[in-house]
Design a protein around this motif. Structure first.
Motif, mmCIF file in Angstrom:
data_model
loop_
_atom_site.group_PDB
_atom_site.id
_atom_site.type_symbol
_atom_site.label_atom_id
_atom_site.label_comp_id
_atom_site.label_asym_id
_atom_site.label_seq_id
_atom_site.Cartn_x
_atom_site.Cartn_y
_atom_site.Cartn_z
ATOM 1 N N ARG A 116 -4.367 4.897 -5.123
ATOM 2 C CA ARG A 116 -3.328 5.702 -5.764
ATOM 3 C C ARG A 116 -2.106 4.835 -5.977
ATOM 4 O O ARG A 116 -1.960 3.775 -5.350
ATOM 5 C CB ARG A 116 -2.970 6.909 -4.870
ATOM 6 N N ARG A 117 -1.222 5.280 -6.850
ATOM 7 C CA ARG A 117 -0.028 4.482 -7.119
ATOM 8 C C ARG A 117 0.924 4.492 -5.923
ATOM 9 O O ARG A 117 1.497 3.463 -5.562
ATOM 10 C CB ARG A 117 0.671 5.016 -8.386
ATOM 11 N N THR A 118 1.066 5.657 -5.290
ATOM 12 C CA THR A 118 1.912 5.768 -4.090
ATOM 13 C C THR A 118 1.252 6.719 -3.102
ATOM 14 O O THR A 118 0.294 7.428 -3.433
ATOM 15 C CB THR A 118 3.322 6.300 -4.435
ATOM 16 N N ASP A 119 1.806 6.756 -1.899
ATOM 17 C CA ASP A 119 1.262 7.658 -0.889
ATOM 18 C C ASP A 119 1.699 9.099 -1.100
ATOM 19 O O ASP A 119 1.296 10.000 -0.358
ATOM 20 C CB ASP A 119 1.687 7.189 0.514
ATOM 21 N N HIS A 180 2.290 -2.830 -6.594
ATOM 22 C CA HIS A 180 1.549 -2.451 -5.392
ATOM 23 C C HIS A 180 0.832 -1.121 -5.637
ATOM 24 O O HIS A 180 1.324 -0.275 -6.385
ATOM 25 C CB HIS A 180 2.478 -2.311 -4.188
ATOM 26 N N TYR A 182 -1.636 1.980 -3.413
ATOM 27 C CA TYR A 182 -1.867 2.535 -2.070
ATOM 28 C C TYR A 182 -3.362 2.768 -1.879
ATOM 29 O O TYR A 182 -3.974 3.571 -2.577
ATOM 30 C CB TYR A 182 -1.095 3.837 -1.926
ATOM 31 N N ARG A 186 -2.560 2.055 3.216
ATOM 32 C CA ARG A 186 -1.691 0.871 3.191
ATOM 33 C C ARG A 186 -1.460 0.414 1.761
ATOM 34 O O ARG A 186 -2.235 0.718 0.867
ATOM 35 C CB ARG A 186 -2.312 -0.252 4.021
ATOM 36 N N TYR A 187 -0.352 -0.287 1.588
ATOM 37 C CA TYR A 187 -0.048 -0.815 0.263
ATOM 38 C C TYR A 187 -0.647 -2.211 0.098
ATOM 39 O O TYR A 187 -0.526 -3.065 0.982
ATOM 40 C CB TYR A 187 1.464 -0.867 0.042
#
Length: 399
Positions: A116-119, A180, A182, A186-187
């Protein structure tokens, strides 16, 4: 009372016949242009649609030639109980021993990870992107290239780095390396984005991790797909033994495919549409032919005085018939020529936009030109015969 023999009617040369036929078109240019447009649309549709299909096929064949037909893909099938099979850990090494094999690379699914792009994005929102472990020589085996950054190497494959396929990067909204993503809590740094991989579209929709690092995320070390390159002459012999080599105990659980076959089938499928495209063009041509016939009938009615005058001056029925038939054929031929040119322009534009080689549809060009002439001849038969049947007295009676 002695009958005086009538003189033989003057014969019209071919050039004179054409000039007489063209006089009718020059006298009504707008009507002639509108009539020719119907024929032009039909021929342009035929040439353009078949041309697009021909250019597409040429582009696919060029792509196949560039990518090569020497690659086989080996993947895990299903067991007798319907469960997903597992390739042995020795599969990759065993394939390298087959005579004729030039290189082998592999990927393995990291089943418990999503990207995913972010958490802050829901874990269920995967965008259809798979997380896979990849060997460092995968890109070379697929004859691929990088759009941005670099592919995994001996160093980055041990650390939290990821390479995105072209489709995966687009879905994540990433257009260059350095961002970055996810993955599994973790990234990870995006070190590269691949270009399109026509022989392995599943890699385009994947996030690729180093084989070593993927084990930290729960990867079991089993390859799920192998990508094998052979010498041109040994592809079939390798294909015949690769199942038994990969899994000697259960060769039926191994699936083998040749990615270039799918592209070849796609190119062959274009031929199936040619008949449909010809049909669409034929319908448009028929409509154009009806328009020409309609215009010619009206022309006969409007030019009765001209017909009567020419008959009075010695023109024969045959000459009148050929005059109107020539006019009809010329009108259709002009429309057909315009249609061919329009269709070819469309083909050239399509080829230029796609960056594919220009392949001219010879059958459509010849067929369109011949069809337009035949349509003109058929459309002009009835009006020409009707004009020829008029006697001088009938034709001049409306003056």
């Amino acid at each position: 009372m002695t009958k005086v023999p009538l003189p033989d009617p003057a014969r019209l040369r071919g050039t004179d016949l054409v000039n007489v036929g063209l006089d009718g078109l020059r006298g009504r240019p707008m009507r002639a242009a509108l009539s020719a447009i119907g024929i032009a649309i039909g021929v342009a549709a035929m040439v353009g649609l078949v041309g697009v299909s021909t250019v597409s096929k040429a582009g696919l064949m060029a792509q196949i030639k560039q990518l090569g037909t020497d690659m086989l893909t080996v993947s895990a099938g299903a067991t007798l109980t319907g469960q997903t099979a597992v390739l042995p850990e020795t599969a990759e090494g065993m394939v390298t021993r087959i005579p004729g094999v030039a290189k082998v690379s592999a990927v393995g699914a990291v089943t418990n990870a999503t990207v995913r792009r972010t958490d802050h994005i829901e874990p269920t929102n995967t965008n259809g992107i798979a997380v896979q472990a990849a060997r460092t020589d995968l890109l070379e085996s697929l004859s691929g290239s990088m759009q941005s950054g670099v592919f995994l190497n001996a160093a980055t494959s041990k650390y939290p780095a990821v390479v995105l396929g072209s489709v995966a990067a687009k879905r994540l909204g990433i257009d260059q390396a350095g961002s970055h993503v996810y993955i599994a809590g973790r990234y990870l740094l995006v070190v590269g984005i691949t270009n399109g991989l026509p022989l392995a579209p599943e890699i385009e929709r994947s996030a690729l991790l180093g084989w070593s690092y993927a084990t930290e995320l729960g990867f079991d070390g089993h390859a799920t797909s192998l990508y094998e390159r052979s010498t041109e002459g040994s592809v079939q012999s390798v294909r015949n033994v690769i199942r038994e080599t990969v899994n000697p105990e259960h060769p039926e659980e191994v699936q083998v495919s040749r990615p270039s076959d799918a592209l070849t089938a796609e190119a062959a499928a274009n031929n199936a549409f040619n008949a449909l495209f010809f049909g669409l063009g034929a319908v448009a041509l028929l409509a154009g032919g009806v328009g020409v016939a309609n215009i010619m009938v009206i022309s006969v009615l409007e030019r009765r005085q001209e017909i009567g005058l020419r008959r009075s001056l010695g023109a024969t029925r045959g000459q009148i018939r050929m005059q109107f038939l020539t006019e009809s054929v010329t009108l259709s031929a002009l429309g057909g020529t315009a249609g061919v040119l329009l269709g070819l322009v469309g083909c050239m534009v399509f080829a230029a936009v796609k960056g594919w080689p220009l392949a001219l549809p010879a059958q459509a060009i010849i067929g369109g030109a011949v069809a337009s002439v035949l349509i003109g001849a058929v459309a002009g038969v009835y009006p020409a015969r009707r004009a020829a049947r008029l006697t001088p007295s009938e034709a001049l009676a409306t003056i």
